[in-house]
Design a protein around this motif. Structure first.
Motif, mmCIF file in Angstrom:
data_model
loop_
_atom_site.group_PDB
_atom_site.id
_atom_site.type_symbol
_atom_site.label_atom_id
_atom_site.label_comp_id
_atom_site.label_asym_id
_atom_site.label_seq_id
_atom_site.Cartn_x
_atom_site.Cartn_y
_atom_site.Cartn_z
ATOM 1 N N THR A 280 0.830 -1.208 0.000
ATOM 2 C CA THR A 280 0.000 0.000 0.000
ATOM 3 C C THR A 280 0.861 1.253 0.000
ATOM 4 O O THR A 280 0.589 2.213 -0.724
ATOM 5 N N VAL A 281 1.912 1.266 0.812
ATOM 6 C CA VAL A 281 2.781 2.445 0.880
ATOM 7 C C VAL A 281 3.381 2.753 -0.489
ATOM 8 O O VAL A 281 3.485 3.925 -0.889
ATOM 9 N N GLU A 282 3.757 1.732 -1.235
ATOM 10 C CA GLU A 282 4.306 1.959 -2.575
ATOM 11 C C GLU A 282 3.289 2.678 -3.459
ATOM 12 O O GLU A 282 3.632 3.600 -4.215
ATOM 13 N N ALA A 283 2.027 2.279 -3.362
ATOM 14 C CA ALA A 283 0.974 2.942 -4.140
ATOM 15 C C ALA A 283 0.740 4.362 -3.653
ATOM 16 O O ALA A 283 0.535 5.292 -4.457
ATOM 17 N N LEU A 284 0.794 4.562 -2.351
ATOM 18 C CA LEU A 284 0.569 5.892 -1.800
ATOM 19 C C LEU A 284 1.658 6.874 -2.224
ATOM 20 O O LEU A 284 1.393 8.070 -2.405
ATOM 21 N N GLY B 79 7.620 8.654 6.017
ATOM 22 C CA GLY B 79 9.013 8.614 5.599
ATOM 23 C C GLY B 79 9.166 8.354 4.117
ATOM 24 O O GLY B 79 9.984 8.989 3.430
ATOM 25 N N ALA B 80 8.360 7.423 3.596
ATOM 26 C CA ALA B 80 8.439 7.099 2.169
ATOM 27 C C ALA B 80 7.991 8.284 1.313
ATOM 28 O O ALA B 80 8.590 8.592 0.276
ATOM 29 N N MET B 81 6.936 8.955 1.711
ATOM 30 C CA MET B 81 6.448 10.117 0.964
ATOM 31 C C MET B 81 7.449 11.262 1.005
ATOM 32 O O MET B 81 7.730 11.905 -0.016
ATOM 33 N N ARG B 82 7.982 11.522 2.192
ATOM 34 C CA ARG B 82 8.939 12.618 2.324
ATOM 35 C C ARG B 82 10.169 12.369 1.460
ATOM 36 O O ARG B 82 10.671 13.275 0.775
ATOM 37 N N ALA B 83 10.668 11.148 1.456
ATOM 38 C CA ALA B 83 11.840 10.812 0.644
ATOM 39 C C ALA B 83 11.545 10.991 -0.834
ATOM 40 O O ALA B 83 12.366 11.526 -1.595
ATOM 41 N N ALA B 84 10.369 10.564 -1.275
ATOM 42 C CA ALA B 84 10.000 10.685 -2.689
ATOM 43 C C ALA B 84 9.841 12.146 -3.088
ATOM 44 O O ALA B 84 10.262 12.555 -4.186
ATOM 45 N N LEU B 85 9.240 12.952 -2.231
ATOM 46 C CA LEU B 85 9.081 14.375 -2.535
ATOM 47 C C LEU B 85 10.435 15.058 -2.647
ATOM 48 O O LEU B 85 10.677 15.858 -3.564
ATOM 49 N N GLU B 86 11.333 14.751 -1.737
ATOM 50 C CA GLU B 86 12.674 15.348 -1.779
ATOM 51 C C GLU B 86 13.416 14.931 -3.043
ATOM 52 O O GLU B 86 14.038 15.753 -3.734
ATOM 53 N N LYS B 87 13.338 13.663 -3.363
ATOM 54 C CA LYS B 87 14.067 13.127 -4.512
ATOM 55 C C LYS B 87 13.578 13.725 -5.821
ATOM 56 O O LYS B 87 14.362 13.910 -6.772
ATOM 57 N N GLU C 165 9.650 11.088 10.858
ATOM 58 C CA GLU C 165 9.765 10.687 9.459
ATOM 59 C C GLU C 165 9.618 11.868 8.493
ATOM 60 O O GLU C 165 9.771 11.689 7.286
ATOM 61 N N GLY C 166 9.290 13.055 9.015
ATOM 62 C CA GLY C 166 9.256 14.216 8.135
ATOM 63 C C GLY C 166 7.927 14.919 8.005
ATOM 64 O O GLY C 166 7.778 15.784 7.131
ATOM 65 N N ALA C 167 6.944 14.614 8.848
ATOM 66 C CA ALA C 167 5.688 15.369 8.828
ATOM 67 C C ALA C 167 5.942 16.792 9.289
ATOM 68 O O ALA C 167 6.669 17.023 10.259
ATOM 69 N N ASP C 168 5.340 17.746 8.604
ATOM 70 C CA ASP C 168 5.479 19.155 8.986
ATOM 71 C C ASP C 168 4.423 19.568 9.998
ATOM 72 O O ASP C 168 4.648 20.474 10.809
ATOM 73 N N MET C 169 3.262 18.939 9.912
ATOM 74 C CA MET C 169 2.123 19.239 10.775
ATOM 75 C C MET C 169 1.402 17.924 11.050
ATOM 76 O O MET C 169 1.569 16.967 10.298
ATOM 77 N N VAL C 170 0.604 17.901 12.104
ATOM 78 C CA VAL C 170 -0.112 16.675 12.446
ATOM 79 C C VAL C 170 -1.586 16.970 12.698
ATOM 80 O O VAL C 170 -1.964 18.098 13.032
ATOM 81 N N MET C 171 -2.396 15.930 12.526
ATOM 82 C CA MET C 171 -3.838 16.059 12.686
ATOM 83 C C MET C 171 -4.392 14.961 13.572
ATOM 84 O O MET C 171 -3.897 13.829 13.550
#
Length: 334
Positions: free
Chosen positions: A150-154, A180-188, A249-255
């Motif tokens: 699921t994380v890969e799809a997200l 963490g996976a999203m943050r890494a992908a956005l940075e890359k 893992e790199g969240a800027d804000m939380v909900m």
């Protein structure tokens, strides 16, 4: 530290309540339109609007009508919207590939909003439930929502939304390691300034029912509930662990979601971490207040303001609420 008061009558605490002017002067918390994020629903079609029956006053809108409504919201002072798509059933599939289609409803809506109102902040939802034929937030195998696949799809969905122009990514899926996976992908991929507002403490709540109607996920939900990935409503310490993990893992804000039944969580998170903290006044909270107001059982305007002020009092920096335009038109601040 508790204040020390002189004995009565030297201290009369009612003195600071004697008039509206003094009450405003000593008010501890303020609520402003700029504190609000407006969740919006987008559907296929052109020049089309349709009401969500279980959410009085809430509409699904085609992309063109949504861009118009969002521009009006910005003129009212609302700084951000959060897009949720009503995906047609023929575009829901086992692999949920519509989630990262550049031309899906969410991405088209993002581009249209940015074209019509460039300064409006656009938040997008990351989860597979609007695109999956199971109605779950992730892939289901042998009756269980699996995490890593699921994380890969997200991550693919996240990049698709960033490329469309989203300012804020809102992962609502509750998979492990997705931040963490999203943050890494956005940075890359060059999206260093795209923010992540993590649904860090999202509970397996009964208050989501009207929302699932609004995005068409209720009818497709298969395999029971979402308790294997959303939180147990009885837990509080677990929420702090989840927030700590997402921040690391790199969240800027939380909900925190839902909002009103979980104000204790909002306060604990804000006190513990001191980070930008948001709550979602979810569909069931909104629907029950609206229904009571329509039946004359409650004063709709007063409970709207009181319920939103509760989030500020609990330490929230902002609130996702379907009331945003109504509050902005009637009050602006409180």
């Amino acid at each position: 530290m508790q204040p020390v008061h002189a004995p009565f009558p030297a201290t009369r605490l009612r003195r600071t309540r004697v008039s509206s002017g003094i009450r405003d002067l000593v008010q501890e918390n303020k609520l402003d339109t700029r504190d609000l994020i407006w969740p919006v629903f987008v559907c296929e079609g052109e020049n089309h609007e349709e009401p969500v029956p279980s959410m009085p006053g809430v509409m699904r809108r085609s992309v063109d009508k949504l861009a118009e409504a969002v521009s009006e919201a910005y003129d009212l002072g609302i700084p951000a919207v959060d897009i949720f798509p009503y995906t047609p059933s023929d575009k829901r599939s086992a692999d949920a590939s519509e989630a990262w289609n550049p031309e899906n409803l969410s991405n088209r809506a993002t581009r249209a909003i940015k074209a019509a109102c460039p300064e409006m902040l656009v938040m997008t939802d990351v989860a597979l439930d609007p695109y999956s034929d199971t109605g779950h937030d992730g892939y289901v195998k042998d009756g269980y929502v699996v995490n890593d696949e699921t994380v890969e799809a997200l991550v693919k969905q996240t990049l698709s939304q960033a490329e469309a122009g989203a300012d804020i990514i809102g992962p609502s899926d509750m998979m492990d390691n997705r931040i963490g996976a999203m943050r890494a992908a956005l940075e890359k991929n060059g999206f260093q300034n795209v923010m992540i507002l993590s649904y860090a403490a999202k509970y397996a709540s009964a208050f989501y029912g009207p929302f699932r109607d609004a995005v068409g996920a209720a009818a497709s939900l298969k395999g029971g509930d979402k308790k294997t990935y959303q939180m147990n409503p009885a837990n509080t310490d677990e929420a702090l662990r989840l927030v700590a993990r997402d921040l690391s893992e790199g969240a800027d804000m939380v909900m925190i979601k839902p909002g009103m039944p979980y104000l204790d969580i909002c306060r604990r998170v804000k006190d513990q971490f001191g980070v930008p903290t948001f709550a979602y006044q979810v569909s069931g909270e909104y629907a029950m207040l609206q229904a009571a107001a329509q039946n004359g059982w409650l004063d709709g305007d007063k409970v709207m303001v009181e319920s939103l002020m509760a989030f500020k009092r609990a330490g929230c920096d902002g609130v996702l609420t379907y009331y945003a335009p109504e509050f902005a038109r009637k009050f602006g601040s409180a």
